[in-house]
Design an enzyme around this catalytic site. Sequence first.
Site, PDB file in Angstrom:
ATOM      1  N   THR A   1      17.125   2.544  -3.535  1.00 17.49           N
ATOM      2  CA  THR A   1      16.688   1.633  -4.590  1.00 17.49           C
ATOM      3  C   THR A   1      16.010   2.417  -5.699  1.00 17.49           C
ATOM      4  OG1 THR A   1      16.362  -0.124  -2.967  1.00 17.49           O
ATOM      5  CG2 THR A   1      15.315  -0.407  -5.121  1.00 17.49           C
TER       6      THR A   1
ATOM      7  N   ASP B   1      25.078 -11.093   0.049  1.00 19.95           N
ATOM      8  CA  ASP B   1      24.401 -11.055   1.342  1.00 19.95           C
ATOM      9  C   ASP B   1      25.038 -12.062   2.278  1.00 19.95           C
ATOM     10  OD1 ASP B   1      21.740  -9.343   1.159  1.00 19.95           O
ATOM     11  OD2 ASP B   1      21.917 -10.415  -0.749  1.00 19.95           O
TER      12      ASP B   1
ATOM     13  N   GLU C   1      16.110  -3.070   4.457  1.00 19.67           N
ATOM     14  CA  GLU C   1      15.844  -1.647   4.255  1.00 19.67           C
ATOM     15  C   GLU C   1      15.375  -0.985   5.546  1.00 19.67           C
ATOM     16  OE1 GLU C   1      14.277  -2.567  -0.289  1.00 19.67           O
ATOM     17  OE2 GLU C   1      12.855  -2.279   1.359  1.00 19.67           O
TER      18      GLU C   1
ATOM     19  N   HIS D   1      17.551 -10.088   8.132  1.00 18.24           N
ATOM     20  CA  HIS D   1      16.139 -10.325   7.848  1.00 18.24           C
ATOM     21  C   HIS D   1      15.953 -11.683   7.179  1.00 18.24           C
ATOM     22  CE1 HIS D   1      17.898  -8.676   4.160  1.00 18.24           C
ATOM     23  NE2 HIS D   1      16.927  -9.283   3.490  1.00 18.24           N
TER      24      HIS D   1
ATOM     25  N   ASP E   1      12.339 -12.866  -4.604  1.00 21.77           N
ATOM     26  CA  ASP E   1      12.953 -13.897  -3.760  1.00 21.77           C
ATOM     27  C   ASP E   1      12.709 -15.273  -4.374  1.00 21.77           C
ATOM     28  OD1 ASP E   1      13.654 -11.900  -2.075  1.00 21.77           O
ATOM     29  OD2 ASP E   1      12.186 -12.347  -0.512  1.00 21.77           O
TER      30      ASP E   1
ATOM     31  N   GLU F   1      20.629   0.919  -6.790  1.00 17.78           N
ATOM     32  CA  GLU F   1      20.487  -0.388  -7.433  1.00 17.78           C
ATOM     33  C   GLU F   1      19.133  -0.445  -8.097  1.00 17.78           C
ATOM     34  OE1 GLU F   1      19.020  -2.947  -3.541  1.00 17.78           O
ATOM     35  OE2 GLU F   1      21.170  -2.574  -3.797  1.00 17.78           O
TER      36      GLU F   1
ATOM     37  N   LEU G   1      13.983  -3.697 -10.693  1.00 21.23           N
ATOM     38  CA  LEU G   1      13.504  -4.672 -11.672  1.00 21.23           C
ATOM     39  C   LEU G   1      14.642  -5.059 -12.604  1.00 21.23           C
ATOM     40  CD1 LEU G   1      10.046  -3.129 -12.662  1.00 21.23           C
ATOM     41  CD2 LEU G   1      10.483  -4.969 -11.034  1.00 21.23           C
TER      42      LEU G   1
END
Length: 694
Positions: A586, A298, A431, A338, A346, A627, A630
Amino acid sequence: MQRFGTSEEDDEDMGLDVKEEGEHDEDDDEKNSTPTMVGVDGVHVTSNRSNNRFQHQHQQQFQDQLTPQGGSQRRCRPTEEKERTKLRERQRRAITAKILAGLRRHGNYNLRVRADINDVIAALAREAGWVVLPDGTTFPSRSQGVRPAAGASTTVVNSLTSLPLQQNQAASLRGISSTCPIGMNDEACQMKGLYVPSSSAYDTSAITRSQSSHMLGVEVDDQDDPIIGVSVDTVGGRQVDMRSKLQERDFAGTPYVPVYVLLPLGAINMKCELVDPDNILKQLRVLKSINVDGVMIDCWWGIVEAHVPQEYNWKGYKRLFQMVRELKLKLQVVMSFHECGGNVGDDVCIPLPHWVAVIGRSNPDIFFTDRSGRHNPECLSWGIDKERVLRGRTASEVYFDYMRSFRVEFDEYFVDGTISMIEIGLGPCGELRYPSNPVKHGWRYPGVGEFQCYDRYMLKNLTKAAETRGHSFWARGPENAGSYNSRPHETGFFCNGGDYDSYYGRFFLNWYSQFLTNHGDRVLSLAKFAFEGTFITTKLQGIHWWYKTASHAAELTAGFYNPSNRDGYAPVMEMLKKHGVALNFTLAQMGISDPHMDSSEALEDPDGLAWQVMNAAWDSCIPVISENSLLCLDKVSYNHVLEKAKPLNDPDGRHYSAFTYHRLGPLLMEPHNIMEFERFVKRMHGEAVLEIHA
């Protein structure tokens, strides 16, 4: 599935049907009784032998009346218990009627008015690719050689549970699953004594195992098999000849799917410095040694343009990119506009740029706002995409300047092909969706969330749209949509037949979803200009809870107008196709929030949603990458990913274009875990693998 002789208490525990006319149903009579099937109108359906058994029961009743009380004879049940039995039967009839009505309405199943549970099973089996003959004989459509003799006659339930081993395995792989438009919930399956295979052949949750063994009357030893964890020893006291292991699918020779690994969120600190470069380099070398294709990172707007507008600091990223290139790995880079922190997974906090926060204190409407007036600083409102409120720039211009700076700064990495893909963040968590379920505002799974359209810029746009339509009083958000943690049936807007399908509801949801599509169109057109000639993708999250309801409430608040009578993802795919942008979907996994919660409560369907979204993308010739949501460390999780990445027997040979693993960390680097991950990478690459022994 045969029903064995049981007591009334066993019937109640297992959820099987109990006859309403139960005045003389002692244990001896129950052993000779026939299970009663209930139709929609509550009419009993019995077998051809019911008349003989009815006569036998009345003969037994006459003998019981002549036999004195006491001795070995048991007393008749009290009147109150008989009434309770009748009440339970009426309740079960009502539930069955609702299930069948729902299948007719939402599942496109052509069921007759007096349909019973055999008709339901036959419809589901046919949709899953089985052949069901009128007499109930059932066999796989592609295995005509194992078709039973013409004279064989058995019920649909019995035929499904008495197939040979190979057919049972096939049923677990491609049988009844949650990919159906609407399925029977666990309660319905328990009530009728059915076993519905899980959506994956590798689902080994303890809940699934216990329910399966309870419904089947099966002794289960979960130590026998490392893949499925279930070994059937006896059924109804009879030995069953079954192998203890389900063979894994062989992916050797399948298409090559590149595998990338997402680097830790805290790899770059707030000063744009690479954190612990020696450890990062060591981990990158391990990834290279097991033939991982590359890594994803990122690039945080809140770090690079932190203090002053249009002053960009790429120092830490330059050092990291150099290490990656020296190891001959590829790079996927995310333009992250974001905030990081406060969401599931996170572990660091990276806010929006400080100068943006200063503007937000005096003008909080630059952020998304809910009905209560709470502002969410996770990302900028799409209402300011064309409003010059950011030191003389619009939000779209801010995004473009950032992307252009990155493209110029790292030009050499584009030229030599080290940077293979750019992902454009379009909303919360990067997203394309509204921040309709913020944990910081009290949302908990599986709440429907709230509409995020109450900042003054979006309300101004809504007012303009309502006036253009000629109904200015529609310039408002729904007033009966509940709160973040409401359930659809608790609201007047999302319930069956609710206002979501009214004239106003359709107008509002069209506007709300079109605003999302317009934002994506605007930003991706700028990204295409900034990164010309580069593979570009954007991320879409699977909002899979309440997918089995008519309104799809959680999807509506997130911006996807996808009720049961409308395809809400087609406009998104058209927009992506227009710009030649790939989809990063996702991979949804069950139990995202509370592992102790019964997922059936949320009427979720991750596989059904994935089927809809991925097929919409593939039908539009849009590449799909994915991706995991979990942590994946074991064979079961990897097999689940592999089955999604390379669908079995897809007629068009479609598969993922790439897969990104979440994420690099100490757990993945543990010896056994990295060996299992290496095996996963080989199978994604289409190579032959050997079994790993601990």
